[in-house]
Scaffold this motif. Structure first.
Motif, short mmCIF file in Angstrom:
data_model
loop_
_atom_site.label_atom_id
_atom_site.label_comp_id
_atom_site.label_asym_id
_atom_site.label_seq_id
_atom_site.Cartn_x
_atom_site.Cartn_y
_atom_site.Cartn_z
N GLY A 94 96.28 10.23 51.20
CA GLY A 94 97.01 10.39 49.95
C GLY A 94 95.99 10.57 48.83
O GLY A 94 95.09 9.74 48.67
N LEU A 95 96.11 11.65 48.10
CA LEU A 95 95.10 11.97 47.08
C LEU A 95 95.55 11.60 45.67
O LEU A 95 96.75 11.43 45.41
N SER A 96 94.57 11.51 44.77
CA SER A 96 94.85 11.10 43.39
C SER A 96 95.68 12.13 42.64
O SER A 96 96.27 11.82 41.61
N ASP A 97 95.76 13.36 43.15
CA ASP A 97 96.61 14.36 42.48
C ASP A 97 98.03 14.36 43.04
O ASP A 97 98.83 15.25 42.74
N GLY A 98 98.34 13.36 43.88
CA GLY A 98 99.69 13.20 44.38
C GLY A 98 99.98 13.95 45.67
O GLY A 98 101.07 13.82 46.24
N THR A 99 99.02 14.70 46.17
CA THR A 99 99.27 15.48 47.38
C THR A 99 98.81 14.71 48.62
O THR A 99 98.09 13.70 48.53
N ILE A 100 99.24 15.21 49.77
CA ILE A 100 98.87 14.64 51.07
C ILE A 100 97.96 15.64 51.77
O ILE A 100 98.24 16.84 51.80
N LEU A 101 96.85 15.15 52.30
CA LEU A 101 95.89 16.03 52.98
C LEU A 101 95.70 15.56 54.42
O LEU A 101 95.24 14.45 54.65
N PRO A 102 96.05 16.40 55.41
CA PRO A 102 95.82 16.00 56.81
C PRO A 102 94.36 16.16 57.21
O PRO A 102 93.63 16.94 56.60
N TYR A 103 93.95 15.39 58.20
CA TYR A 103 92.58 15.54 58.73
C TYR A 103 92.58 15.46 60.24
O TYR A 103 93.42 14.76 60.83
N GLY A 104 91.64 16.18 60.86
CA GLY A 104 91.38 16.00 62.28
C GLY A 104 90.40 14.85 62.46
O GLY A 104 90.61 13.93 63.23
N HIS A 105 89.30 14.94 61.69
CA HIS A 105 88.36 13.82 61.66
C HIS A 105 88.04 13.52 60.21
O HIS A 105 87.87 14.43 59.40
N LEU A 106 87.97 12.23 59.89
CA LEU A 106 87.71 11.79 58.53
C LEU A 106 86.33 11.14 58.48
O LEU A 106 86.00 10.30 59.32
N VAL A 107 85.53 11.55 57.50
CA VAL A 107 84.22 10.92 57.31
C VAL A 107 84.21 10.22 55.95
O VAL A 107 84.38 10.86 54.91
N LEU A 108 84.03 8.90 55.99
CA LEU A 108 83.98 8.13 54.76
C LEU A 108 82.53 8.04 54.29
O LEU A 108 81.67 7.51 54.98
N ALA A 109 82.29 8.62 53.13
CA ALA A 109 80.94 8.59 52.52
C ALA A 109 81.12 8.06 51.11
O ALA A 109 80.76 8.69 50.13
N THR A 110 81.72 6.87 51.05
CA THR A 110 82.21 6.35 49.77
C THR A 110 81.14 5.64 48.96
O THR A 110 81.38 5.28 47.81
N GLY A 111 79.97 5.39 49.56
CA GLY A 111 78.86 4.86 48.78
C GLY A 111 79.08 3.42 48.33
O GLY A 111 79.71 2.62 49.02
N THR A 112 78.56 3.14 47.16
CA THR A 112 78.60 1.77 46.64
C THR A 112 79.13 1.76 45.22
O THR A 112 79.29 2.81 44.59
N LYS A 113 79.42 0.57 44.76
CA LYS A 113 79.78 0.39 43.35
C LYS A 113 78.89 -0.71 42.79
O LYS A 113 78.49 -1.63 43.53
N PRO A 114 78.54 -0.64 41.51
CA PRO A 114 77.64 -1.64 40.95
C PRO A 114 78.28 -3.04 40.97
O PRO A 114 79.48 -3.17 40.73
N ARG A 115 77.49 -4.03 41.32
CA ARG A 115 77.93 -5.41 41.15
C ARG A 115 78.05 -5.65 39.65
O ARG A 115 77.14 -5.32 38.89
N GLU A 116 79.16 -6.20 39.23
CA GLU A 116 79.39 -6.31 37.78
C GLU A 116 79.04 -7.69 37.26
O GLU A 116 79.23 -8.70 37.93
N LEU A 117 78.52 -7.68 36.05
CA LEU A 117 78.24 -8.92 35.34
C LEU A 117 79.57 -9.50 34.88
O LEU A 117 80.44 -8.77 34.40
N THR A 118 79.73 -10.83 35.01
CA THR A 118 81.02 -11.41 34.65
C THR A 118 80.91 -12.47 33.56
O THR A 118 81.89 -13.10 33.21
N VAL A 119 79.70 -12.67 33.03
CA VAL A 119 79.52 -13.71 32.00
C VAL A 119 80.19 -13.27 30.69
O VAL A 119 80.45 -12.08 30.50
#
Lengths: 418, 66
Positions: A94-119
């Motif tokens: 399910g994509l952010s533009d509201g559409t559905i995209l089929p896949y045969g094989h899916l590769v997740l290359a989602t990387g990282t997100k910064p650890r956030e300061l909470t003070v």
């Protein structure tokens, strides 16, 4: 057998881009789609805290490829479109533009997100992270007008920023929670060297010191108060306290998570139709003999090549030797291998002069080598470790021993099977 | 003939090109920055040079088909 009908890659950093490119280089003819959550066309992030931040390189230098590359390679690049949900049973996204995209094989290359300061005060104007090109542009502009710079976290990114700030005439205060800088990445002699190197340039390091709160006036940062009660005036606070694997999509799909999206030695997740590559995944490392998750260009791109080989039907287990680099001003730090504890360290070169390598042994085996401005030691170490040719601690520390020639010979012998 | 170009400003001293095509690339001893030994790539070295361009971590190598 991997279903090769179509491949969808989530993420367009080094691992996502490399996966797409390597699929085509390997002769894959099915549809390839890259979902790039960023509105900008895919670009390299490592220079953001290095050459780009100093102004030495521009945005065009960061791009992986010109626009025509994607058309020529028949890669469907969708900028500004994120995958929001995975339906593993139906093999659709399910994509952010509201559409559905089929896949045969899916590769997740989602990387990282910064650890956030909470003070308290973390969301003040002037408190910034360094993740995107927009962040780098923002920091570069603020460096021109800021009077007092505080850096939170003395890892690779924090210190790369410090080197840029120093070059622009600043003398930052650096708060590091751990007892030494670069503690997660480098050996003690390297930490001590860079501590002294930056202190000589006026940088004020506070080790074993956390941030307590950020004082603000009218929503703008004016000071950082540390855990020892010291108040540091600050109108620019750069936060580099590490990153976390981006696993939310994988979690929602019910994939196994273990400090990242857990994959096998072929980079397959717990779902046979989904692989994961790069910074977001943890995998059994043959080098380290344990499960690791690494944040590096080498890891990301070699994963991309490895998963592409699997998808086109020539699978091979992932076995590449990890290596890393960091530009610290004009000094170059290079790391080969992984150090999860060593019982012997041998110094080669000139420690005081800032041109040296630290050879780390565990139980007699060379496990990692840190090099500061010793690129040929780094190359030799990679040659030897990749070919599994032993190097004695005596030879490593002997300035008269020709390490480069020894490594070249070892590699030739390994390549020819001699 | 394939022509190879190297952008030394982008080079990060990773040495990948030297592993892939030692007949075409070398490194400066002092800073590890890659140097080009030849611009024209003879047929027998094309595979290695293509690999070098592919595995360069800084995308500093570009190829030109003539």
């Amino acid at each position: 057998m991997v279903d090769t009908a179509s491949v969808v890659i989530v993420g367009a950093g080094h691992s996502g881009f490399q996966t797409a490119k390597s699929l085509r280089d390997s002769g894959f003819t099915g549809p390839v789609t890259v979902l790039n959550g960023d509105a900008e066309a895919p670009y390299q992030r490592p220079p953001l805290s290095k050459a780009y931040l100093t102004g030495k390189s521009g945005f065009d230098d960061l791009r992986f490829a010109a626009q025509e590359f994607y058309a020529r390679m028949d890669i469907t690049l969708r900028n500004g479109v994120r995958a929001e949900t995975i339906n593993p049973a139906g093999r659709t996204l399910g994509l952010s533009d509201g559409t559905i995209l089929p896949y045969g094989h899916l590769v997740l290359a989602t990387g990282t997100k910064p650890r956030e300061l909470t003070v308290p005060g973390s969301d003040a104007d002037g408190v910034v992270g360094l993740r995107s090109v927009a962040d780098a542009d923002d920091i570069a502009a603020r460096l021109e007008t800021s009077r007092n710079v505080v850096v939170i976290g003395a890892g690779f990114i924090g210190l790369e920023f410090v080197s840029v700030a120093v070059a622009k005439g600043h003398t930052p205060v650096v708060l590091e929670f751990a007892p030494r800088i670069l503690g997660r990445a480098a050996s003690e002699p390297v930490s001590e060297y860079f501590l002294s190197h930056y202190r000589q340039q006026g940088v004020d390091f506070r080790l074993g010191t956390a941030v307590e709160r950020i004082e603000t006036i009218d929503g703008k940062a004016v000071a950082v108060v540390d855990s020892k009660g010291t108040r540091h005036p600050a109108d620019l606070v750069v936060v580099g306290i590490g990153v976390l694997p981006e696993t939310s999509l994988a979690e929602q799909a019910g994939l196994t998570i273990d400090n990242g999206i857990f994959v096998d030695e072929f980079l397959g997740t717990s779902d046979p139709h989904i692989s994961a590559v790069g910074d977001c995944c943890s995998y059994p490392s043959t080098t380290a003999g344990r499960v690791v998750r690494l944040e590096s260009v080498q890891n990301a791109t070699d994963h991309g090549r490895c998963v592409a080989a699997k998808i086109v039907g020539t699978p091979r287990p992932y076995m590449e030797l990890p290596w890393f680099w960091s530009d610290q001003g004009t000094k170059k730090l290079q790391i080969a291998g992984l150090n999860f504890g060593s019982d012997q360290q041998v110094i080669r070169g000139d420690l005081g002069g800032g041109k040296f390598s630290v050879f780390m042994y565990n139980d007699g085996e060379l496990v990692a080598v840190d090099s500061v401005d010793r690129p040929m030691d780094h190359m030799s170490a990679r040659r030897l470790m990749a070919a599994k040719v032993p190097l004695s601690p005596q030879d490593a520390g002997d300035p008269d021993f020709d390490l480069k020639a020894f490594a070249l010979k070892a590699r030739t012998a390994a390549a020819t099977g001699a | 003939m394939l022509k190879v170009k190297l952008d030394q400003d982008k080079c990060v001293s990773g040495g990948q090109c030297v592993f892939a095509a030692p007949e075409v690339f070398d490194q400066r001893d002092e800073d590890g920055v890659a140097v080009l030994l030849r611009e024209d790539v003879p047929a027998e070295l094309v595979d290695g040079v293509r690999e070098a361009a592919d595995i360069c971590p800084a995308l500093a190598i570009t190829l030109q088909e003539n």
